[in-house]
Motif scaffolding. Structure first.
Motif, mmCIF file in Angstrom:
data_model
loop_
_atom_site.group_PDB
_atom_site.id
_atom_site.type_symbol
_atom_site.label_atom_id
_atom_site.label_comp_id
_atom_site.label_asym_id
_atom_site.label_seq_id
_atom_site.Cartn_x
_atom_site.Cartn_y
_atom_site.Cartn_z
ATOM 1 N N GLY A 47 0.622 -1.316 -0.008
ATOM 2 C CA GLY A 47 0.169 0.024 -0.018
ATOM 3 C C GLY A 47 0.766 1.137 0.008
ATOM 4 O O GLY A 47 0.479 2.321 0.739
ATOM 5 N N LYS A 48 1.917 1.375 -0.743
ATOM 6 C CA LYS A 48 2.484 2.622 -0.930
ATOM 7 C C LYS A 48 1.916 3.753 -1.720
ATOM 8 O O LYS A 48 2.165 4.893 -1.352
ATOM 9 N N SER A 49 1.202 3.459 -2.644
ATOM 10 C CA SER A 49 0.377 4.645 -3.217
ATOM 11 C C SER A 49 -0.615 5.308 -2.269
ATOM 12 O O SER A 49 -0.374 6.799 -2.416
ATOM 13 N N LEU A 50 -0.961 4.618 -1.360
ATOM 14 C CA LEU A 50 -1.720 5.683 -0.489
ATOM 15 C C LEU A 50 -0.870 6.330 0.439
ATOM 16 O O LEU A 50 -1.484 7.597 0.553
ATOM 17 N N VAL A 147 8.188 10.488 -6.348
ATOM 18 C CA VAL A 147 8.939 9.561 -7.383
ATOM 19 C C VAL A 147 8.562 7.990 -6.929
ATOM 20 O O VAL A 147 9.047 7.458 -6.156
ATOM 21 N N ASP A 148 7.795 7.379 -7.891
ATOM 22 C CA ASP A 148 7.182 6.032 -7.545
ATOM 23 C C ASP A 148 8.129 5.072 -8.331
ATOM 24 O O ASP A 148 8.843 5.500 -9.138
ATOM 25 N N GLU A 149 8.084 3.903 -7.705
ATOM 26 C CA GLU A 149 9.320 2.792 -8.414
ATOM 27 C C GLU A 149 10.565 3.768 -8.435
ATOM 28 O O GLU A 149 11.394 3.583 -9.499
ATOM 29 N N ALA A 150 11.156 4.212 -7.260
ATOM 30 C CA ALA A 150 12.223 5.037 -7.203
ATOM 31 C C ALA A 150 13.573 4.510 -7.487
ATOM 32 O O ALA A 150 14.660 4.880 -7.787
#
Ligand code: ADP
Ligand code: MG
Ligand code: ZN
Length: 448
Positions: A47-50, A147-150
């Motif tokens: 649940g990183k997006s949240l 930055v997602d999927e950093a």
């Protein structure tokens, strides 16, 4: 921002009654304060997006920009957000000119509707984006740069994207908190993320510990066992305990994986185990596609409990009831060993990870590694990477042939974490003396 507001936002915008984990809650709370840069390192599915989406919607009137590597990922996220009635959009090469113009007009307006804006790193490099970005900065309209999927910034990562490295430039002289998220826990990658994205001193790290307390690790030496196949079979029977599970639906029954180094080994072992009454399949790249898929499915849905496989098995395998993972022969290096053995016990129940270590296998691996290293020649990056692998392999050798500490420390050291409180979750911590005696005998026998 106070806890009650955050909790209410979770329910109101995302329809969740509680946070998925304490770590998720702490990350969200920190990010909502907008005081520090934040690095979130949690496994896929946690649940990183949240962690950025909730703070983004709670900062009304401001926009959160997310850099994400793939249009497919972006599309999923946006569909999900729109279904929740959260205003999300994407600036990418696939949208029509009309759409783009409308979006940019909204973003430039005094009170934009758009809350969350997804951008690919390629798009981030275009003049259109740069002009827009400058405009948003000038009017202080950006809540966060995410930055997602950093791990994509790092050459140590498994999917390095050169465009990701340029994202750091967007932060020069800009006073907007940066939130980086990744599932890759490796210490080198983490270091790269921090420096490449220029996370400011005092940045906060929210990282899931790599210690899996439901996994018991041990190592055996086949050449010191009277009958190593029988030993393996007994271990499997103990782990599966089929008697007590006979009334369970088949997809809930215990199962296991035996990783082998070669295709031949998977077949030999499969045959041996079947002869001894353990229903076993095999999986390797040499099988016909049809066969491979069928075998994987049969194992996945619980028709056959054991699969002997090369390390190509596991991508996309997500089965909760894996009670054991055996490495029949030496693992290759700490990260892949962690990942492969970590397929055990996803449901949190006690599970076993065992290595049957022998010298000839590790000699073979060493030989291949040295060949790869020689082949890398003068290619600096490749060489650096190969040297890292060799170093990793030496750690495995030590882990097997000269254990001096808790088995779980192989991983905590590798991921740059403090040693876990293992107590009785590995052979070494349970009986150090016994392990050391076994190793001594192994070494004496191996020299003879
Ligand atoms: P990650 O990016 O870490 O791989 P995602 O952000 O894609 O994970 O989330 C994984 C799943 O967890 C999604 O289905 C998401 O809706 C769900 N999720 C996130 N937060 C919560 C929560 N607080 N309660 C329940 N489910 C959640
Ligand atoms: Mg994600
Ligand atoms: Zn231990």
């Amino acid at each position: 921002m106070d806890e009650a507001t955050i909790q209410a936002g979770l329910k109101r915008y995302f329809k969740f009654n509680e946070f998925k984990s304490e770590l998720q809650k702490r990350a969200v709370t920190e990010i909502c304060q907008r005081k520090h840069d934040v690095l979130v390192s949690m496994p896929t599915g946690s649940g990183k997006s949240l962690c950025y989406q909730l703070p983004a919607v709670l900062h009304e009137g401001k926009i959160t920009i997310i850099f994400s590597p793939l249009l497919a990922l972006i599309k999923d996220q946006i569909d999900h957000l729109i279904a929740l009635r959260i205003r999300a959009a994407s600036l990418n090469s696939k949208i029509s000119n009309t759409e783009r113009e409308a979006l940019i007009a909204d973003l430039k307006s005094t009170s934009p509707n758009t809350r969350i804006l997804y951008v690919t790193p390629e798009q981030a490099a275009t003049p259109t984006f740069k002009a827009l970005y400058q405009n948003l900065l000038n009017f202080n309209k950006i809540a966060y740069l995410v930055v997602d999927e950093a791990h994509c910034v790092s050459e140590w990562g498994h999917d390095f994207r050169p465009q990701y490295q340029k994202l750091g430039e967007l932060r020069d002289n800009v006073d907007v908190p940066c939130i980086a998220l990744t599932a890759t826990a490796n210490a080198e990658v983490t270091k790269d993320i921090i420096s490449s994205l220029r996370l400011a001193k005092g940045y906060k790290l929210f990282k899931t510990s790599c210690f899996r307390s439901n996994l018991f690790y041990d190592v055996y030496f086949p050449n010191m066992l009277e009958d190593s196949f029988k030993h393996l079979k007994d271990f499997i029977s103990e782990c599966l305990d089929e008697q007590s599970e006979k009334d369970l639906p088949k997809d809930q029954k215990s199962c296991g994986i035996v990783y082998c180094r070669t295709r031949e080994q998977t077949e030999v072992l499969m045959e041996r185990l079947n002869k001894m009454g353990v229903r076993t399949l095999c999986y390797h790249a040499g099988l016909k596609t049809m066969e491979r898929t069928t075998f994987q499915e049969k194992w996945q849905n619980g028709d056959v409990p054991v699969i002997c496989a090369t390390i190509s098995f596991g991508m996309g395998v997500d089965k909760a009831t894996v009670r054991f993972v055996v490495h029949w022969g030496s693992p290759k290096e700490p990260a892949s060993f962690y990942q492969e053995s970590g397929r055990a016990g996803r449901d949190g129940k006690p599970s076993r990870c065992r290595v049957y270590y022998n010298r000839s296998d590790s000699k073979a691996i060493e030989f291949h590694l040295m060949q790869d290293l020689a082949r890398a020649g003068s290619k600096e990056n490749k060489k650096k990477r190969m040297e890292q692998t060799v170093k990793g392999f030496k750690k495995i050798l030590e882990f097997c042939e000269n254990p001096t500490e808790c088995r779980h420390r192989l991983f905590s050291n590798h991921f740059g974490e403090p040693p876990p409180k293992c107590i009785d979750k590995c052979d070494f911590c349970v009986d150090k003396k016994k392990v050391q005696e076994m190793v001594e005998q192994f070494l004496t026998k191996s020299i003879q």
